[in-house]
Design an enzyme around this catalytic site. Structure first.
Site, PDB file in Angstrom:
ATOM      1  N   ARG A   1      22.601  64.245  39.378  1.00  0.00           N
ATOM      2  CA  ARG A   1      22.321  62.846  39.692  1.00  0.00           C
ATOM      3  C   ARG A   1      22.516  61.977  38.465  1.00  0.00           C
ATOM      4  O   ARG A   1      22.112  62.359  37.367  1.00  0.00           O
ATOM      5  CB  ARG A   1      20.893  62.688  40.201  1.00  0.00           C
ATOM      6  CG  ARG A   1      20.513  61.271  40.538  1.00  0.00           C
ATOM      7  CD  ARG A   1      19.150  61.172  41.170  1.00  0.00           C
ATOM      8  NE  ARG A   1      18.074  61.535  40.251  1.00  0.00           N
ATOM      9  CZ  ARG A   1      17.643  60.750  39.265  1.00  0.00           C
ATOM     10  NH1 ARG A   1      18.198  59.577  39.056  1.00  0.00           N
ATOM     11  NH2 ARG A   1      16.655  61.157  38.479  1.00  0.00           N
TER      12      ARG A   1
ATOM     13  N   ARG B   1      23.575  63.389  32.385  1.00  0.00           N
ATOM     14  CA  ARG B   1      22.407  64.179  32.007  1.00  0.00           C
ATOM     15  C   ARG B   1      22.689  65.672  31.845  1.00  0.00           C
ATOM     16  O   ARG B   1      22.248  66.288  30.893  1.00  0.00           O
ATOM     17  CB  ARG B   1      21.322  64.005  33.054  1.00  0.00           C
ATOM     18  CG  ARG B   1      20.760  62.620  33.021  1.00  0.00           C
ATOM     19  CD  ARG B   1      19.775  62.407  34.115  1.00  0.00           C
ATOM     20  NE  ARG B   1      19.198  61.079  33.946  1.00  0.00           N
ATOM     21  CZ  ARG B   1      18.344  60.527  34.795  1.00  0.00           C
ATOM     22  NH1 ARG B   1      17.982  61.186  35.861  1.00  0.00           N
ATOM     23  NH2 ARG B   1      17.862  59.341  34.557  1.00  0.00           N
TER      24      ARG B   1
ATOM     25  N   GLY C   1       5.775  57.535  48.550  1.00  0.00           N
ATOM     26  CA  GLY C   1       6.458  57.048  47.353  1.00  0.00           C
ATOM     27  C   GLY C   1       7.465  55.985  47.743  1.00  0.00           C
ATOM     28  O   GLY C   1       7.323  55.340  48.785  1.00  0.00           O
ATOM     29  N   LEU C   2       8.495  55.797  46.927  1.00  0.00           N
ATOM     30  CA  LEU C   2       9.474  54.755  47.235  1.00  0.00           C
ATOM     31  C   LEU C   2      10.038  54.926  48.636  1.00  0.00           C
ATOM     32  O   LEU C   2      10.057  53.978  49.420  1.00  0.00           O
ATOM     33  CB  LEU C   2      10.644  54.831  46.249  1.00  0.00           C
ATOM     34  CG  LEU C   2      10.490  54.177  44.895  1.00  0.00           C
ATOM     35  CD1 LEU C   2      11.863  53.967  44.290  1.00  0.00           C
ATOM     36  CD2 LEU C   2       9.773  52.862  45.011  1.00  0.00           C
TER      37      LEU C   2
END
Lengths: 251, 216, 634
Positions: C435, C330, C41-42
């Site tokens: 996060r 969040r 992935g990244l």
């Protein structure tokens, strides 16, 4: 209302079965009952697979991952159309409510060019990766980039590059093409990188190498049927192919 | 330049060149409606064009050579491209539902072969006069046209041949624009325009045989 | 007490000091070192590409058919960077502070500062790689704002930023594959970590097509295998996302840090059917212009939302958190949604949804501007739900999304097992207990592009080259264990599908170790999970005994590890007897439902080790620069 509903429907599925790349395939028919119209097509397959498992029968192998239409893992031909009959979507985005009147769905793996069935509906698409290896990148190594705003990219150019870069590499364009050509895939990457100032320096080399790689991998040459455009879940247009041909002439 | 860029360049540019020739050809054909003198004089004009400099027939033959080369290149490049396509063409067990593929685009190569056979026949017939109905006289163009198209078999061959060529052109012309990377806005419209153009070509070429067969 | 090996010096000089004092390997020697990268992935792709560029001999593994499928692809909103292009007061220090505060003071200062510092280079590099970021008319980069910040520092590419960044990393990786420095092995899933003498020696992988177990020895191993939200069964993660690699590393001695820190994303599409296989996230960026509300009166729940008068609407985020409004972080937005639903105000037949309304934004900005910003999200919503968000407000509900916890790493991103590096979501490093939006992409790329290329050579230079032979005993041992597990599974003859067991695990975790947690609930959950763990093999049935491509076998191996992980998640949640960030213990809240942190006892990282039983150790968090304060967004 789309919260948990009690409605249910049934559908017949005629699915391509093939144990391994070497073995012969055949169609097998299943009846899926009691499936919610709000379930996705892949969820209907999931629940069919659970049933087959408990009946000690071999479940249907199909590939999928993100299930929101962006990773490009999923995809098969549904009633003669890659990713099904609706424009601009991937297989995982299909919901059973869209097939309430369909009665029967015929599912067959993507075919064409070097695509090879690995099992049931799963296909080897590694040829697409090798096209990218041939030049689908900008040769800049980590650490050597200039300050981001020192490269000005006009808004419309950025948008145009994005439209091409939206390709998810699912291979539907190949599967839909009567020639098994990966021209839309290849052209989209050529266009994305060649129109940006960052990608200009190696645009000629990129175009030549990627187009050659496409042929060498065993994909067909494009003959402009335009079928790819109609199945592309990201609605990438034939304009990218037009662009790639133009670039090809000066490469 | 990549292999397919080169082949596309060759097939598209030769294709467009041949279409240009077809436009000239069809406008020449229409001289039939001007009567025997009009058509025969046109034929004579083609023969002696550039006579003062090059001599009789030279220009015409040069033009013919260029055309033959264009045809050969067109056939060679499309053959190679088609070979790639045929190898990669998907073999589905269920049938694929095409949306934008047309009869012409799908059968380009077959249409091309048929058009080539028709071309051979056409040359044997009108140009060389080797195959012809009774009463055919070399160089009497108006007369030859008339008696040929009065003949049902010749009429049918031309009817089918012209149809094949038009179908081939109806995909070929826009495909060539696209493959040469012409401005996409133009190309997009050219896709519809190509069908119209092919129809004009069809009508133009068939106007003489139909007129002769049915009304003369 | 575990030492994170943070370099000396002032906060802003630490990374510079590390870089200038780290050991190097000369270019001609690099190719002799074999580096294993698991996950593309990244983080994984960028690490593999960067190390390949330096000339190391890199082998990269993915269980997908192509690196481009990794779930980084699904990140929508954007990537943070302290560029301050807007001249709105942003700086490295402010990004650092926002991230520390967003994480509720449960992350390491030095790591977070480094992340903020590197954020600048990431944008430069991604632009150079050809990422088509959104632009202003003048050609400069555009930004937007995200939850938990008051500056506009989020760079984006429509609603597909993750995709575009992943494709950039993927292209850099493929370039190295073409150059021959990286060997890319698709369809291979890591099933064990091979450790000898507390040094990572290699991995065991299962070829998903042939079913064969294969051994790969290396001089170091980099895990970039993502998070574990799928422990909840229903999450926004991809179907294949799993925790096997990190759980196997835990089983082989690596510490697992803060497993209970899992983020529940506030804006997801609610569940719609019994067979639902996953949830879909709607980018947090929607909260920039969308207003979140529920009807004030429970009796209006079923009413057409357009007909509910303004005065009867409860814009709870705007009322409760006037300063941040709809852009609260969040964890807070998720909990607030749960709170109003618990109050009986939730909408939809299950009462498990709130409205996200764009009517005002459409009126204020016009349809075109809204389309330009969120067009693809609106389309996605309509496709999934069959409802038109241009007409009706969207319905959203929180869903598991990201896991801040992960394998413990020191400042150089190396685990306590030497030579085992862990990057991206798989490690625990930068986000503390929560996060902030648009920080995951930032962290993955910081780790892969800019930290690993320094810390791995530094390690290799001191550890030296010492590759184990692939036929050595330790590999035999590992292969034998995994072979037995596979054999057991193939012979399993229970009456449940693996999917069913996973669903019941997910339900336990969501109900009792999800958005809010109580000691009683956690204890129950632990018991239930332990039962599941013990019975797993006898419960499940694998449909065919085909050792080759076999989806339910793959799934069984993953679920087994999810169960092990669930156990330490719950234990961790029990041990952390405070509320902080996404970890909300019902025992610790104010009268109006805000979290109460306990810095005295819990300003630390909880690290779990497998010593037969899970054993707990800690790393103290020292705050030299910022002073932990009440995390208020009011």
């Amino acid at each position: 209302m789309r919260e948990v509903t009690n409605r249910s429907m049934e559908i017949r599925l005629k699915i391509w079965r093939q144990e391994s790349p070497e073995s012969n395939g055949y169609f097998e028919e299943f009846l899926v009952e009691n499936i919610s119209p709000e379930a996705s097509l892949l969820e209907a397959l999931d629940s069919l697979n659970e049933r087959l498992t408990l009946e000690n029968r071999r479940p249907i192998s199909f590939d999928s991952d993100c299930r929101e239409g962006i990773c490009g893992t999923c995809g098969f031909v549904i009633n003669g159309r890659p990713h099904g009959p609706f424009p601009g979507v991937t297989t995982c985005q299909l919901h059973m409510r869209m097939f309430e009147k369909a009665g029967l769905l015929v599912l067959e793996p993507f075919r064409g060019g070097p695509f090879k069935v690995l099992k049931d509906l799963i296909v080897d698409r590694s040829g697409l990766d090798r096209i990218i290896q041939a030049g689908g990148f900008i040769s800049v190594s980590t650490g050597s980039a200039p300050e981001a705003n020192s490269i000005l990219v006009p808004k419309n150019l950025a948008e145009e590059a994005f439209n091409a870069a939206a390709c998810i590499g699912c291979g539907a364009c190949v599967a839909a093409c009567p020639n098994g050509s990966a021209m839309l895939f290849t052209a989209a990457k050529i266009k994305h990188l060649n129109i940006l100032p960052q990608g200009k320096a190696e645009s000629k080399k990129r175009t030549k190498n990627m187009l050659d790689a496409m042929i060498n991998e065993g994909f067909g040459a494009c003959s402009n049927h335009g079928e790819c455009e109609t199945v592309c879940p990201k609605r990438i247009s034939l304009e990218t192919i037009n662009f790639a041909f133009k670039e090809g002439l000066s490469s | 330049m990549s292999k397919i860029s080169f082949l596309k360049l060759v097939s598209s540019s030769t294709g467009l060149f041949i279409i240009l020739f077809l436009i000239l050809h069809v406008s020449g054909n229409l001289k039939y409606f001007g009567g025997p003198d009009s058509l025969d004089n046109y034929a004579l004009f083609l023969r002696i064009f550039g006579k003062e400099i090059l001599g009789e027939y030279t220009f015409l033959n040069l033009f013919r050579i260029v055309l033959v080369i264009a045809f050969i290149l067109h056939i060679w490049s499309t053959y190679l491209l088609t070979r790639y396509n045929a190898k990669a063409s998907p073999q589905y067990e269920s049938s694929l539902a095409y949306k934008s593929t047309t009869f012409s685009s799908k059968y380009m190569f077959v249409l091309g072969i048929l058009a080539l056979s028709f071309l051979v026949f056409h040359i044997l017939h009108f140009t060389l006069g080797i195959i012809h109905p009774d009463g055919f006289e070399y160089l009497k163009v108006y007369n030859n046209v008339t008696i040929s198209f009065k003949n049902t078999i010749y009429f049918l061959i031309y009817f089918i041949g012209v149809t094949v060529v038009s179908l081939h052109v109806s995909h070929g012309i826009w495909s060539a624009f696209q493959s040469l990377g012409f401005n996409y806005l133009f190309v997009k419209h050219a896709r519809n325009f190509a069908k119209l153009f092919a129809m004009f070509l069809w009508i133009g070429f068939l106007s003489v045989p139909i007129f002769v067969y049915f009304f003369k | 007490m575990i030492d994170p090996k943070i370099p000396d010096g002032e906060l802003s000089k630490k990374w510079e000091n590390f870089k200038s004092s780290s050991s190097l390997i000369s270019p001609s020697n690099r190719r002799k070192f074999r580096i294993i990268v698991v996950g593309t992935g990244l983080a994984g792709a960028s690490a593999a590409a960067s190390l390949g560029e330096q000339g190391y001999n890199v082998v990269a593994f993915t269980y997908h058919d192509s690196p481009r499928r990794a779930h980084s692809v699904a990140a929508q909103g954007g990537i943070n960077a302290a560029k301050n292009y807007r001249n709105d007061g942003d700086s490295i220090l402010r990004l650092f502070y926002d991230t520390i505060k967003g994480g509720d003071f449960r992350s390491r200062e030095a790591n977070v500062y480094r992340l903020a510092e590197i954020s600048l280079q990431i944008i430069d590099h991604c632009v150079a790689l050809g990422v088509p970021f959104a632009r202003e008319y003048g050609g400069t980069l555009d930004t937007r704002s995200f939850g938990g910040t008051r500056v506009s520092r989020t760079f984006y590419a429509r609603g597909q930023t993750g995709q575009q960044l992943l494709l950039a990393c993927y292209s850099a990786l493929e370039r190295q594959v073409a150059n021959g420095t990286v060997k890319l092995l698709p369809f291979k899933e890591m099933v064990d970590l091979v450790v000898e003498g507390n040094r990572a020696r290699g991995i065991l992988v299962r070829d998903l097509l042939t079913g064969r177990l294969e051994r790969y020895a290396g001089d170091c191993v980099i895990l970039a295998t993502g998070g574990y939200s799928n422990v909840y069964y229903l999450s926004t993660n991809a179907k294949k996302s799993n925790a096997t690699a990190i759980v196997r590393a835990y089983k082989r001695g690596a510490g697992f840090a803060n497993p209970c820190f899992t983020q529940i994303h506030p804006t997801c599409i609610p569940r719609s059917s019994e067979t639902q296989s996953k949830l879909t996230l709607m980018s947090e960026s929607l909260r920039n212009d969308g207003r979140v509300w529920v009807p004030k009166d429970p009796s209006m729940r079923a009413k057409d939302p357009r007909e509910i008068a303004e005065k009867d609407r409860f814009y709870y985020l705007e009322e409760w958190y006037p300063s941040y409004g709809n852009l609260t972080p969040r964890d807070i937005a998720s909990r607030a949604a749960k709170r109003v639903c618990d109050m009986g105000l939730g909408v939809g037949p299950l009462g498990q949804a709130v409205y996200l309304d764009f009517a005002d934004a459409i009126k204020r900005l016009g349809k075109n501007v809204v389309y330009e910003r969120y067009g693809n999200l609106f389309e996605m919503y309509q496709l999934i739900t069959g409802e038109n968000p241009w007409e009706f407000p969207m319905k959203i509900y929180p869903a598991p999304h990201y896991t801040m916890g992960g394998l413990w790493v020191d400042y150089t991103l190396m685990s306590n097992v030497e030579g085992l590096f862990v990057i991206g979501e798989a490690n625990f490093s930068d986000h503390g207990a929560n996060r902030l939006g648009a920080s995951a992409l930032m962290q993955g790329l910081a780790d892969g592009f800019f930290i690993i290329p320094y810390s791995v050579p530094n390690y290799l230079a001191s550890a030296g080259k010492n590759t184990l032979a692939e036929d050595s005993k330790i590999f035999d041992f590992s292969e034998k264990q995994i072979t037995n597990t596979i054999k057991d599974f193939l012979e399993a003859d229970g009456d449940k599908t693996v999917e069913e067991v996973h669903r019941s695990l997910g339900k336990i975790m969501w109900d009792k170790c999800g958005m809010s947690r109580s000691l009683t609930g956690l204890k129950e959950a632990l018991e239930e999970v332990l039962v599941l763990k013990e019975k797993f093999k006898s419960l499940i049935r694998i449909s065919t005994n085909d050792e080759r491509l076999n989806d339910s076998l793959e799934k069984a191996m993953r679920v087994k590890d999810f169960i092990d992980l669930a156990e330490i998640m719950i234990r961790d949640a029990i041990e952390r007897d405070e509320s902080c960030g996404a970890h909300f213990r019902e025992e610790h809240q104010t009268s109006d439902g805000e979290a109460i942190r306990n810095d005295e006892r819990f300003a630390k990282v909880q690290i779990w080790f497998d010593r037969g039983e899970p054993a707990l150790e800690t790393e103290d968090l020292k705050f030299e620069f910022v002073k932990p304060s009440e995390r208020s967004y009011k």
